[in-house]
Design a protein around this motif. Sequence first.
Motif, PDB file in Angstrom:
ATOM      1  N   MET A  17      12.704  -3.794   1.945  1.00 15.43           N
ATOM      2  CA  MET A  17      12.977  -3.866   0.502  1.00 15.43           C
ATOM      3  C   MET A  17      14.325  -4.532   0.220  1.00 15.43           C
ATOM      4  O   MET A  17      15.031  -4.170  -0.712  1.00 15.43           O
ATOM      5  N   GLN A  49      -3.770  10.865   2.536  1.00 10.72           N
ATOM      6  CA  GLN A  49      -4.577  10.113   3.516  1.00 10.72           C
ATOM      7  C   GLN A  49      -4.149  10.574   4.901  1.00 10.72           C
ATOM      8  O   GLN A  49      -3.390   9.884   5.584  1.00 10.72           O
ATOM      9  N   ASP A  66       1.024   4.052  -2.912  1.00 18.41           N
ATOM     10  CA  ASP A  66       0.899   5.488  -2.617  1.00 18.41           C
ATOM     11  C   ASP A  66       1.966   6.294  -3.352  1.00 18.41           C
ATOM     12  O   ASP A  66       1.681   7.334  -3.950  1.00 18.41           O
ATOM     13  N   LYS A  84       1.312   9.197   4.813  1.00 16.47           N
ATOM     14  CA  LYS A  84       0.829   8.645   3.541  1.00 16.47           C
ATOM     15  C   LYS A  84       0.190   9.778   2.735  1.00 16.47           C
ATOM     16  O   LYS A  84      -0.663  10.494   3.254  1.00 16.47           O
ATOM     17  N   PRO A  85       0.577   9.963   1.478  1.00 12.65           N
ATOM     18  CA  PRO A  85       0.050  11.103   0.722  1.00 12.65           C
ATOM     19  C   PRO A  85      -1.475  11.030   0.557  1.00 12.65           C
ATOM     20  O   PRO A  85      -2.009   9.963   0.267  1.00 12.65           O
ATOM     21  N   SER A 132       0.829  -1.201   0.000  1.00 14.52           N
ATOM     22  CA  SER A 132       0.000   0.000   0.000  1.00 14.52           C
ATOM     23  C   SER A 132       0.866   1.255   0.000  1.00 14.52           C
ATOM     24  O   SER A 132       0.555   2.227  -0.682  1.00 14.52           O
ATOM     25  N   TYR A 133       1.972   1.203   0.752  1.00 12.72           N
ATOM     26  CA  TYR A 133       2.890   2.359   0.760  1.00 12.72           C
ATOM     27  C   TYR A 133       3.509   2.562  -0.617  1.00 12.72           C
ATOM     28  O   TYR A 133       3.654   3.673  -1.100  1.00 12.72           O
ATOM     29  N   LEU A 134       3.839   1.444  -1.258  1.00  9.97           N
ATOM     30  CA  LEU A 134       4.458   1.520  -2.577  1.00  9.97           C
ATOM     31  C   LEU A 134       3.467   2.096  -3.600  1.00  9.97           C
ATOM     32  O   LEU A 134       3.824   2.950  -4.425  1.00  9.97           O
ATOM     33  N   ASP A 178       2.916  -9.851   0.781  1.00  7.78           N
ATOM     34  CA  ASP A 178       3.329  -8.448   0.834  1.00  7.78           C
ATOM     35  C   ASP A 178       4.826  -8.363   0.617  1.00  7.78           C
ATOM     36  O   ASP A 178       5.535  -9.372   0.678  1.00  7.78           O
ATOM     37  N   LEU A 179       5.288  -7.177   0.377  1.00  6.22           N
ATOM     38  CA  LEU A 179       6.729  -6.954   0.247  1.00  6.22           C
ATOM     39  C   LEU A 179       7.317  -6.731   1.623  1.00  6.22           C
ATOM     40  O   LEU A 179       6.654  -6.209   2.519  1.00  6.22           O
TER      41      LEU A 179
END
Lengths: 676, 139
Positions: B24, B60, A43, B57-58, A39-41, B19-20
Amino acid sequence: MQLNNLTALDFEDIKSSIKSYLRTRNEFSDYDFDGSTLSYLIDVLAYNTYYTSFNANMAMNEAFITSATVRDNIINIAKTLNYTPRSITASKACVNLKVQTSLNNGVYPSSLTLRKGAVATGGNFVWNVLQDVTVNVNSTTGIAEFNKLLIYEGAIINFSYTVNTFSSQIYKVPSSTADISTLRVTVKANESSTTSDTYSLVETVTNLSATERVYFLSEGEDMQYEVTFGDDSLGRSLKDGEVVNFEYLTTSGPEANGVNVFSVIGRFVDNLNLSYNSSVSTLTVIDSSRLGDSAESVESIKYNAPRYYSTQYRAVTAQDYATITKKVYPNADSVVAYGGDSLNPPVYGKVYIVVKTKTGTLLNDITKKEISSDLRQYAMASIDPVVIDPDDIYIYNKIFAIYDTSKGTNTLDIATNIQNSIKDWATQTQINNFNSTFRSQELQRAVTLSDNAITDISVQTSILKYIKPNTNQTNTYCISTGSPLYNSSPSKDTGDGTCNKEPILLSGTFRTADRPGVDQQFEDDGYGNLRTFYNTGNKKVYTNNAAGTVNYETGEICFGPVNIIGAGASVPGLDVINVTDSITGTGTILDPDSLPTGLQIPVSFIPDNSTTIPASTPGTIINVITPEVTVNPIGTSLPSTIPLNSLTPTVFDQTPTLVDIDPINNSGSLNTSSCF
Amino acid sequence: MALKNIDGKDFKRSRSFTDLLISMKRNPFTYDVYTVKNDNSIKQSVKNLVLTTPGEKPFQPLVGSRVSQMLFEPLDAFTADTIKDEIINTINQYEPRVQLTSVDVTPIYEGNKLNVTIEYRIVGLPIVETISFVLQRPE
């Protein structure tokens, strides 16, 4: 990947678009949960797309004047249209300033100068004069009066640049609150020079020489105006080391409007260099401050710039020619222009410009050529502007009024009231101008309402036109009223079976080359012919029964061929002609060079329709001659409305006096102030 | 009456979460980014939520918890209690996959830290998971 919404520009739309893509794959599944890394990605990806698309959209919008929103961008587009937006404007007040000077060796000074700069304070603002003002001192009272002095709100700023041609220099007026109409640009040869040249603002490069001291103005960033100088090809360029000085007013604009209390702080110096302070002065406010305005809004620039661009400095439509003619020839009272293609027969490639001067006189050939060549530079390449004289039609009314004697008034007052009402009517209908129509009903209504003693009126209307013959040349002269002429009924039997008709047109007197000794006139015979005659005192003697033609349908008469050598009072003297028969006037011309020139023969017509007389061509001016008013008491019978046998063209040998129409000076606003 | 067979594949997919990894990092064998699955993915999500500041978070502005601001409050039982409420609210609101069983926030006065232990049950699975981490102001 199926893109379901390509035009989505909203962050959420972009995000859901990415999510719907991920839904078609099975590598990841956590995109729906706000805490997931995916979800962050998403965004970040959506944010990136959002900003890229916003920038692209914005950049395209800002490239066009209709969609641009940022002022600097709108200004830049307007700049390419050669449109300079209006700056903030200083509020102005009009005052009367009196200064009591003092005696010096028993005499008052001869003049007093109010120094440039601050003159007064008022309403938390400072008010200035932009130039030194000098007035004469009353030698008896010693009072110097600055009457109708305009004072401007703001502060006078001086800003200098030293020219350095090695780097590109932008000459900015470094204030966004500068009233650019007050800008004065001067250039000194160097820092220590005491004299300077004033440069003037130009808007177009037409006719600009390489040495002219001019500057161009445009609005730059942040509402600061930029001054650009010439390049030694169009206007003189600045040389290294020269000092450019800007003097201008920074102002508060509309905030300073409405101030009507001022106190003097100005400096006064008389011709003997003695200073006076404000305590010896009295200030009277004539007009409170007004006309202060903020800078032109972006909406206004967006509206005006393309429109100015579409009309400025070019003559394309006929209306453009009329507008530009008024600019190049300020004495033009009214101008009409029309394309030669609208004529019958059409004349292609020519635009006809008809000029009515403020003085009423016709333009001479030199002025016409000047106007034509002035217009040439605005005209399109193949179009030839031709300046012609207006086609004047004069309308002569005889007004007969019947008044009620019991209303306690006299004929003189009624006649005066009628003349005044006719003047008002003429002003309201702007009758003595192009594109006007004479409407008898309006005139009659104005006359009837002019005095409550008037019970009935009757109007006889005749049309007057002039034939302008060339002296001692055999020509046929044609004139046209543009409307049908009255066709009279047969009246008298001549005894040979044909009937005579009453003439409906009559000319003024003229002299011909074959009968230089007698004044002749012409009239029509009722059947389409003109005939000339002279008057022996008790009878008409017809000299030519086929002197021309009349077309009653079109109103066109052609007189000639005839050789005219005099008209009206302009007749050749006895030393110029040799009259062999004093009754018939026959004789010869002895000295053709001494014949009078500038002849005009008035011709009176009875129109078929006297209630409405329109202008026959775009270049026709309907002129209303000051009418003859007859006022009679009730019980008098009114004459016929058709002036048969009562045409009096000879009284119009000279161009008649027209109904006087006051010029409209206040076109636009209802500003009645004496100062502005 | 014919019934569709619910096989193991269907059953598994319905609760599968992929999920990732938040760091990363690259898997040295696949040369691809590491993935986290199922309970681990939920654990990572819960931790992410608690450590996200609102506005981060952009577009939001409500997602996240305000614990990072509260770390600057005086370290006492009241602050610890507020942080606990904040964590409960955040997880209840933004992580529908878990049901909280307990949240424990303990101040460690030496070093101005808070020890957080979150215990939850994954919805639909009889598994109770625990996350523990230390909240500390950035040095």
